[in-house]
Scaffold this active site. Structure first.
Site, PDB file in Angstrom:
ATOM      1  N   GLY A  33       0.827  -1.209   0.000  1.00 34.65           N
ATOM      2  CA  GLY A  33       0.000   0.000   0.000  1.00 34.65           C
ATOM      3  C   GLY A  33       0.849   1.241   0.000  1.00 34.65           C
ATOM      4  N   ASN A  34       0.221   2.381   0.208  1.00 31.75           N
ATOM      5  CA  ASN A  34       0.965   3.643   0.282  1.00 31.75           C
ATOM      6  C   ASN A  34       0.291   4.549   1.295  1.00 31.75           C
ATOM      7  OD1 ASN A  34      -0.960   5.584  -1.149  1.00 31.75           O
ATOM      8  ND2 ASN A  34      -0.793   3.906  -2.615  1.00 31.75           N
TER       9      ASN A  34
END
Ligand code: CTP
Ligand code: CA
Length: 230
Positions: A33-34
């Site tokens: 993810g980020n």
């Protein structure tokens, strides 16, 4: 917003905004993810509602469902985001890709959790590139005259500063407008303030804005409204 009453210059317009950060499963409990908070995208959707637009917000992994954004569609992965954005974009006058899209996803996603094996090095995770949703939208123009807007999150590096990278990205993507912002070092991600330079598809600067994400949202819509033709 700090600019007082909103003009109703998006009345009768349909707009799609993506926000947040997509996640790609590694196994049933883990993901790539980020750290996008989705705040700028949510601010864009709210500002568009205030200016009279019919808004679809496609939110990837937002911390909470946002209020006042029009129709909200919640997604997790890049594939889901792509489907939701493209479906809403068929009818839209404007598409704004504010989401931070995972560039890569694991090739194989096992049905069971990956386990440690004592004394063994972990298996590498093989990745494949995700489709570039913005580039597709800019190339295909799902509706004639549709205005396509991207974001460029840049840190700057040995090859160039934030704006140099942002202008090159704008030229590569084929979007009408790209909102370039500096990330990393505590800037932009998760904060309430943003510093942006808006460039056109040729990489030429059309606007700069500095301040709250609400203010930046209104400057983005100002630039979009100037490009709405039909
Ligand atoms: N974007 C997209 N699909 C992807 C990757 C990015 O639609 N697979 C969109 C983002 O929503 C954003 C713009 O493209 O509007 C730029 O994203 P960014 O991550 O800054 O650029 P990339 O082209 O992915 O390049 P890089 O991460 O290597 O800088
Ligand atoms: Ca990227």
């Amino acid at each position: 917003a700090s600019r007082g009453a909103h003009p109703r210059d998006l009345a009768g317009r349909r707009v799609v905004v993506s926000a947040g950060g997509t996640r790609e499963a590694i196994d049933p409990v883990r993901f790539i993810g980020n750290s996008s908070s989705g705040k700028q995208g949510v601010a864009l959707a709210r500002a568009a509602v205030a200016r009279g637009a019919d808004v679809v917000l496609v939110g990837a992994n937002l911390a909470q469902p946002p209020s006042g954004v029009g129709t909200f569609v919640s997604v997790v992965s890049t594939a889901e985001l792509r489907d939701a954005v493209r479906s809403a974009a068929q009818e839209a006058d404007v598409v704004v890709m504010a989401a931070a899209v995972a560039d890569f996803r694991p090739v194989h996603v096992p049905d069971a959790k990956i386990k440690k094996v004592a004394g063994q090095a972990p298996a590498p995770i093989e990745l494949v590139e995700n489709p570039d949703i913005l580039r597709e939208l800019a190339t295909e123009r799902l509706r004639p005259g549709q205005v396509v807007v991207g974001f460029a999150a840049e840190t700057g590096d040995a090859d160039g500063d934030v704006l140099t990278h942002g202008r090159a990205k704008a030229r590569r993507k084929g979007a009408d407008l790209v909102v370039v912002n500096a990330v990393g070092g505590g800037r932009a991600f998760g904060t309430d303030e943003n510093d942006v330079t808006i460039v056109d598809g040729a990489g030429e600067v059309v606007e700069t804005a500095s301040g709250s994400k609400e203010l930046v949202a209104d400057v983005v819509w100002d630039a979009v409204v100037k490009r709405l033709t039909r």
